[in-house]
Design a protein around this motif. Structure first.
Motif, PDB file in Angstrom:
ATOM      1  N   ALA A 122      -3.396   3.403  -5.940  1.00 58.67           N
ATOM      2  CA  ALA A 122      -3.513   4.013  -4.558  1.00 58.67           C
ATOM      3  C   ALA A 122      -2.761   5.337  -4.604  1.00 58.67           C
ATOM      4  N   ARG A 123      -1.434   5.094  -5.012  1.00 53.71           N
ATOM      5  CA  ARG A 123      -0.669   6.136  -4.954  1.00 53.71           C
ATOM      6  C   ARG A 123      -1.441   7.574  -5.477  1.00 53.71           C
ATOM      7  N   SER A 124      -1.773   7.423  -6.636  1.00 48.99           N
ATOM      8  CA  SER A 124      -2.384   8.385  -7.184  1.00 48.99           C
ATOM      9  C   SER A 124      -3.648   8.902  -6.636  1.00 48.99           C
ATOM     10  N   ARG A 125      -4.355   7.949  -6.173  1.00 52.71           N
ATOM     11  CA  ARG A 125      -5.865   8.285  -5.205  1.00 52.71           C
ATOM     12  C   ARG A 125      -5.577   9.126  -3.950  1.00 52.71           C
ATOM     13  N   HIS A 126      -4.498   8.232  -3.213  1.00 56.81           N
ATOM     14  CA  HIS A 126      -4.261   8.654  -1.749  1.00 56.81           C
ATOM     15  C   HIS A 126      -2.684   9.143  -1.493  1.00 56.81           C
ATOM     16  N   PRO A 127      -2.420  10.304  -2.194  1.00 59.21           N
ATOM     17  CA  PRO A 127      -0.771  10.578  -2.164  1.00 59.21           C
ATOM     18  C   PRO A 127      -0.412  10.920  -0.721  1.00 59.21           C
ATOM     19  N   GLY A 128       0.664  10.488  -0.343  1.00 59.06           N
ATOM     20  CA  GLY A 128       1.155  10.645   0.896  1.00 59.06           C
ATOM     21  C   GLY A 128       0.545   9.608   1.933  1.00 59.06           C
ATOM     22  N   ALA A 129      -0.161   8.880   1.742  1.00 62.50           N
ATOM     23  CA  ALA A 129      -0.863   8.034   2.773  1.00 62.50           C
ATOM     24  C   ALA A 129      -0.347   6.458   2.787  1.00 62.50           C
ATOM     25  N   LYS A 130      -0.501   5.695   3.714  1.00 64.64           N
ATOM     26  CA  LYS A 130       0.086   4.396   3.649  1.00 64.64           C
ATOM     27  C   LYS A 130      -0.648   3.396   2.508  1.00 64.64           C
ATOM     28  N   HIS A 131       0.062   2.727   1.694  1.00 68.39           N
ATOM     29  CA  HIS A 131      -0.579   2.048   0.650  1.00 68.39           C
ATOM     30  C   HIS A 131      -0.287   0.384   0.645  1.00 68.39           C
ATOM     31  N   THR A 132      -0.327  -0.047   1.925  1.00 73.55           N
ATOM     32  CA  THR A 132      -0.142  -1.399   1.910  1.00 73.55           C
ATOM     33  C   THR A 132      -1.393  -1.956   1.784  1.00 73.55           C
ATOM     34  N   LEU A 133      -1.662  -3.371   1.751  1.00 77.82           N
ATOM     35  CA  LEU A 133      -2.756  -3.793   1.223  1.00 77.82           C
ATOM     36  C   LEU A 133      -3.662  -3.710   2.893  1.00 77.82           C
ATOM     37  N   ASP A 134      -3.100  -3.909   3.871  1.00 76.46           N
ATOM     38  CA  ASP A 134      -3.558  -3.909   5.049  1.00 76.46           C
ATOM     39  C   ASP A 134      -4.122  -2.489   5.258  1.00 76.46           C
ATOM     40  N   ALA A 135      -3.316  -1.343   5.086  1.00 78.87           N
ATOM     41  CA  ALA A 135      -3.879   0.028   5.062  1.00 78.87           C
ATOM     42  C   ALA A 135      -4.885   0.458   4.256  1.00 78.87           C
ATOM     43  N   LEU A 136      -4.998  -0.195   2.910  1.00 79.06           N
ATOM     44  CA  LEU A 136      -6.093   0.051   2.043  1.00 79.06           C
ATOM     45  C   LEU A 136      -7.449  -0.515   2.457  1.00 79.06           C
ATOM     46  N   CYS A 137      -7.269  -1.771   3.141  1.00 79.45           N
ATOM     47  CA  CYS A 137      -8.440  -2.585   3.832  1.00 79.45           C
ATOM     48  C   CYS A 137      -8.931  -1.850   5.021  1.00 79.45           C
ATOM     49  N   ASN A 138      -8.121  -1.142   5.614  1.00 74.37           N
ATOM     50  CA  ASN A 138      -8.539  -0.089   6.770  1.00 74.37           C
ATOM     51  C   ASN A 138      -9.290   1.106   6.263  1.00 74.37           C
ATOM     52  N   ARG A 139      -8.543   1.718   5.276  1.00 71.92           N
ATOM     53  CA  ARG A 139      -9.214   2.840   4.534  1.00 71.92           C
ATOM     54  C   ARG A 139     -10.608   2.506   4.239  1.00 71.92           C
ATOM     55  N   TYR A 140     -10.866   1.467   3.653  1.00 77.66           N
ATOM     56  CA  TYR A 140     -12.072   1.198   2.697  1.00 77.66           C
ATOM     57  C   TYR A 140     -12.970   0.191   3.687  1.00 77.66           C
ATOM     58  N   GLY A 141     -12.762  -0.048   4.849  1.00 79.42           N
ATOM     59  CA  GLY A 141     -13.658  -0.794   5.925  1.00 79.42           C
ATOM     60  C   GLY A 141     -13.789  -2.142   5.404  1.00 79.42           C
ATOM     61  N   ILE A 142     -12.543  -2.670   4.769  1.00 79.26           N
ATOM     62  CA  ILE A 142     -12.916  -4.049   4.384  1.00 79.26           C
ATOM     63  C   ILE A 142     -12.081  -4.984   5.318  1.00 79.26           C
ATOM     64  N   ASP A 143     -13.040  -5.933   5.907  1.00 81.11           N
ATOM     65  CA  ASP A 143     -12.587  -7.044   7.188  1.00 81.11           C
ATOM     66  C   ASP A 143     -11.511  -7.849   6.830  1.00 81.11           C
ATOM     67  N   ARG A 144     -10.455  -7.708   7.399  1.00 78.22           N
ATOM     68  CA  ARG A 144      -9.082  -8.381   6.959  1.00 78.22           C
ATOM     69  C   ARG A 144      -8.542  -9.493   8.286  1.00 78.22           C
ATOM     70  N   SER A 145      -9.630  -9.447   9.470  1.00 81.04           N
ATOM     71  CA  SER A 145      -9.426  -9.889  10.563  1.00 81.04           C
ATOM     72  C   SER A 145      -8.892 -11.594  10.670  1.00 81.04           C
TER      73      SER A 145
END
Length: 230
Positions: A122-145
Motif C-alpha cells: 500500500a505504501r508503494s502504491r499510494h505514497p503519502g496516503a493513509k494505509h490503515t486497513l480502514d483507510a484502504l477499505c474506504n479507498r477501494y469501496g469495501i464495506d466495513r460497516s
C-alpha cells in the motif's frame, strides 16, 4: 496459486515482552479469488488480558479461558496454512507472534520468505496516503460497516479484498490458464455471396457537349485548353 491472508489478535505489542496470541483468522485465496475456505481459532493465553488490549478486540481472559492453549491446537492451523505464502497487514507484527508461538511449542518456524506485507504494498502504491486497513477499505469501496471491534477473521476477510485490489483488482481472477480441459468452440458461418453489378457507362448527349463547349469558349484567360495563356 494458493495464498493465505491472515490476521491475529494478541494481549499486547511484543511477544518477546511476554504478550501472547489469542486469536487467528485465515482466508484461503486461489489465483487471488476467495475459495470460501477459512480457519479461525481462539487460544488461551495462559496470562491476564490487559484492559487496553481488551478494548481493542473485546476478548476477555474469562472468555479465552474456555479455549485451548496454542500448543494443543497448533496442528489444525499448520494443516490449513500448508506451505502457502502468508499475507498480513504490517506482517512483521503478525509473523513475530505466529513464529513466537510456534517456537514456544517446539514447532518449525514459518520461513520469512513466505511473508507478504500489504502495508508495504500500500505504501508503494499510494505514497503519502493513509494505509490503515480502514483507510484502504474506504479507498477501494469495501464495506466495513460491520467492523465494530477488531476481529482476526473479519479483518482477514477485509484484508483479502484489499489485497486483491492492491495487486490488480478483481479481474486478476479471470485467469487464462486452467487445470480443466480446454474446450474450443468453432463457429461455422455460411459464406457470404456478393453480387457484382455490371459497370454502367454514362456518356454526355450531343446537346450537353455543345453547351459545355459554349461555356468554355466564354471563359476569359483560361488556365488550360485552347487560348490558355500557359
Amino acid at each position: 496459486m494458493r495464498e493465505i491472508v491472515f490476521d491475529t489478535e494478541t494481549t499486547g505489542l511484543s511477544f518477546a515482552g511476554g504478550d501472547r496470541m489469542v486469536e487467528i483468522g485465515c482466508v484461503e485465496l486461489v489465483n487471488r479469488v476467495e475459495t470460501g475456505r477459512t480457519f479461525h481459532a481462539y487460544y488461551h493465553p495462559e496470562r491476564d488480558m490487559p484492559a487496553e488490549a481488551e478494548r481493542v478486540h473485546g476478548l476477555s481472559a474469562t472468555f479465552l479461558a474456555k479455549h485451548p492453549v496454542f500448543a494443543a491446537a497448533v496442528a489444525d492451523l499448520l494443516d490449513f496454512i500448508g506451505d502457502a505464502p502468508l499475507i498480513a497487514h504490517n506482517a512483521g507484527f503478525d509473523f513475530s507472534f505466529l513464529n513466537g508461538e510456534l517456537e514456544r511449542c517446539g514447532q518449525p518456524l514459518v520461513c520469512m520468505s513466505r511473508m507478504v506485507d500489504t502495508l508495504q504494498i500500500a505504501r508503494s502504491r499510494h505514497p503519502g496516503a493513509k494505509h490503515t486497513l480502514d483507510a484502504l477499505c474506504n479507498r477501494y469501496g469495501i464495506d466495513r460497516s460491520h467492523r465494530v471491534l477488531h476481529g482476526a477473521l473479519l479483518d482477514a476477510q477485509l484484508l483479502a479484498q484489499v489485497y486483491v485490489e492492491l495487486t490488480g483488482g478483481r479481474q486478476i481472477g479471470l485467469g487464462l490458464v486452467s487445470d480443466a480441459p480446454r474446450v474450443v468452440v468453432v463457429e461455422t458461418v455460411a459464406p457470404v455471396v456478393t453480387k457484382v453489378r455490371p459497370l454502367r457507362v454514362f456518356s454526355p448527349s450531343p446537346a450537353e457537349l455543345a453547351a459545355h463547349a459554349a461555356f468554355v469558349k466564354g471563359v476569359k484567360d483560361p488556365l488550360w485548353g485552347p487560348g490558355a495563356s500557359g
